[in-house]
Design a protein around this motif. Structure first.
Motif, PDB file in Angstrom:
ATOM      1  N   VAL A  72       0.853  -1.185   0.000  1.00  0.00           N
ATOM      2  CA  VAL A  72       0.000   0.000   0.000  1.00  0.00           C
ATOM      3  C   VAL A  72       0.890   1.236   0.000  1.00  0.00           C
ATOM      4  O   VAL A  72       1.835   1.320   0.792  1.00  0.00           O
ATOM      5  CB  VAL A  72      -0.914   0.004   1.247  1.00  0.00           C
ATOM      6  N   ALA A  73       0.626   2.185  -0.890  1.00  0.00           N
ATOM      7  CA  ALA A  73       1.360   3.445  -0.919  1.00  0.00           C
ATOM      8  C   ALA A  73       0.885   4.359   0.209  1.00  0.00           C
ATOM      9  O   ALA A  73      -0.192   4.162   0.781  1.00  0.00           O
ATOM     10  CB  ALA A  73       1.161   4.129  -2.269  1.00  0.00           C
ATOM     11  N   ASP A  74       1.676   5.376   0.543  1.00  0.00           N
ATOM     12  CA  ASP A  74       1.253   6.364   1.528  1.00  0.00           C
ATOM     13  C   ASP A  74      -0.088   6.974   1.112  1.00  0.00           C
ATOM     14  O   ASP A  74      -0.332   7.224  -0.067  1.00  0.00           O
ATOM     15  CB  ASP A  74       2.268   7.505   1.616  1.00  0.00           C
ATOM     16  N   PHE A  75      -0.951   7.224   2.081  1.00  0.00           N
ATOM     17  CA  PHE A  75      -2.209   7.916   1.818  1.00  0.00           C
ATOM     18  C   PHE A  75      -2.666   8.599   3.095  1.00  0.00           C
ATOM     19  O   PHE A  75      -2.056   8.432   4.153  1.00  0.00           O
ATOM     20  CB  PHE A  75      -3.281   6.950   1.289  1.00  0.00           C
ATOM     21  N   ARG A  76      -3.731   9.378   2.984  1.00  0.00           N
ATOM     22  CA  ARG A  76      -4.303  10.015   4.161  1.00  0.00           C
ATOM     23  C   ARG A  76      -5.714   9.476   4.375  1.00  0.00           C
ATOM     24  O   ARG A  76      -6.423   9.194   3.424  1.00  0.00           O
ATOM     25  CB  ARG A  76      -4.326  11.543   4.000  1.00  0.00           C
ATOM     26  N   LEU A  77      -6.066   9.341   5.636  1.00  0.00           N
ATOM     27  CA  LEU A  77      -7.358   8.755   5.979  1.00  0.00           C
ATOM     28  C   LEU A  77      -7.999   9.581   7.082  1.00  0.00           C
ATOM     29  O   LEU A  77      -7.338   9.984   8.045  1.00  0.00           O
ATOM     30  CB  LEU A  77      -7.165   7.312   6.450  1.00  0.00           C
ATOM     31  N   ASP A  78      -9.300   9.842   6.935  1.00  0.00           N
ATOM     32  CA  ASP A  78     -10.025  10.605   7.953  1.00  0.00           C
ATOM     33  C   ASP A  78      -9.814  10.015   9.342  1.00  0.00           C
ATOM     34  O   ASP A  78      -9.877   8.800   9.531  1.00  0.00           O
ATOM     35  CB  ASP A  78     -11.526  10.588   7.656  1.00  0.00           C
ATOM     36  N   ARG A  79      -9.588  10.883  10.310  1.00  0.00           N
ATOM     37  CA  ARG A  79      -9.491  10.403  11.692  1.00  0.00           C
ATOM     38  C   ARG A  79     -10.842   9.892  12.178  1.00  0.00           C
ATOM     39  O   ARG A  79     -10.900   8.914  12.918  1.00  0.00           O
ATOM     40  CB  ARG A  79      -8.990  11.544  12.593  1.00  0.00           C
ATOM     41  N   PHE A  80     -11.905  10.537  11.748  1.00  0.00           N
ATOM     42  CA  PHE A  80     -13.245  10.171  12.206  1.00  0.00           C
ATOM     43  C   PHE A  80     -14.114   9.716  11.042  1.00  0.00           C
ATOM     44  O   PHE A  80     -13.886  10.092   9.887  1.00  0.00           O
ATOM     45  CB  PHE A  80     -13.920  11.371  12.876  1.00  0.00           C
TER      46      PHE A  80
END
Length: 307
Positions: A72-80
């Motif tokens: 999996v490449a770096d990504f951003r994911l919602d905290r909530f």
């Protein structure tokens, strides 16, 4: 980094053991559509409901099984999970907020964007959208006017509506591999997002006896930080099942930034368990398929973004 996000703070703590991916505290960003969303989330109900954090990519085993390796490449994911208050702006602009062809695509997953053939699976107009969010008289979280549920996760949203929201919010639904990676702490292969400890009411929202009890879904992050994942996401176990991009199909072989985008007649995949379900559904190895048009009081979602 997305040009319209405002960086508020970054804190990164490295773990000395080279065998594990470093622990990363959440980066806090104001997401593109959050100018009207009150900071009412987290354990003290003071955090931005639009916070997200970076998930440092790597290689791991899906379902904690060496037969299903994935990168999996770096990504951003919602905290909530997406909240009622955050969803309200999407509703206010509807139907202009419906996605265009190709929107919400994962850059590394071919043909993963919005298909215009799905337009008919979205509500035709705002009145129909509001009505669709009233799927359950006892457990729905949407209210037509703000009434105390703004920091509660939005439920009763179909997979199509979840996809549409994330695309409008300049993000996308996470792939199943990304969701699994974040929940399992990457190559730590955690049994639960918080670790190996058995589920308890201090760690997750689950096991409401809905046949005899009306259990209000708590505000997002109510079990934080004890129940948080390695990368700072709250409620990845319990609260609501979360839609992901993939179709629900049997896993196979090696996965390199992949997504299951061919229909196997088993619906779309969802992860994480729910307030109305038992402890076994909270494991990072539990997966379930559901028809994408279904609107259920125990289903919600969170969005991902590309790093």
């Amino acid at each position: 980094m997305h040009g319209s996000r405002l960086l508020v703070g970054i804190a990164i703590a490295l773990v000395a053991e080279s065998s594990c991916i470093p622990d990363v505290e959440p980066d806090v960003f104001v997401l593109p559509r959050c100018d009207q969303v009150a900071p009412a989330c987290g354990p003290e109900e003071k955090e931005s409901c639009c916070a997200e954090s970076k998930v440092v990519g790597g290689t791991f085993n899906r379902l904690n099984d060496a037969a299903f390796p994935a990168t999996v490449a770096d990504f951003r994911l919602d905290r909530f999970e997406v909240t009622v208050g955050r969803f309200r702006q999407f509703v206010a602009g509807y139907p202009a907020t419906r996605p265009k062809a190709g929107a919400g695509a994962h850059p590394l997953a071919k043909d993963g964007g919005w298909d215009p053939a799905w337009d008919s699976s979205l509500p035709a107009g705002q009145e129909e959208l509001r009505a669709s969010l009233e799927c359950d008289a006892n457990f729905r979280t949407w209210t037509d006017e703000p009434a105390g549920n703004e920091a509660v996760p939005i439920n009763c949203a179909s997979w199509y509506l979840a996809f549409a929201f994330c695309a409008w919010d300049e993000g996308r639904l996470p792939t199943e591999a990304e969701w699994n990676y974040a929940a399992a702490g990457g190559n730590e292969h955690r049994e639960y997002p918080w670790g190996a400890a058995a589920p308890s009411q201090d760690l997750a929202v689950f096991e409401c006896e809905t046949t005899t009890t009306v259990c209000p879904v708590p505000h997002v992050g109510s079990k934080s930080p004890a129940g948080d994942s390695k990368y700072g996401q709250a409620d990845m176990a319990g609260s609501l099942f979360e839609w992901v991009l993939d179709y629900h199909v049997p896993l196979s072989g090696n996965c390199d930034n992949c997504a299951a985008l061919e229909d196997g007649d088993l619906g779309r995949d969802a992860r994480g368990g729910a307030f109305s379900h038992t402890a076994e559904t909270l494991s990072t190895t539990f997966r379930v398929g559901e028809l994408p048009e279904r609107r259920l009081s125990f289903y919600g979602f969170r969005c991902a973004r590309d790093e």
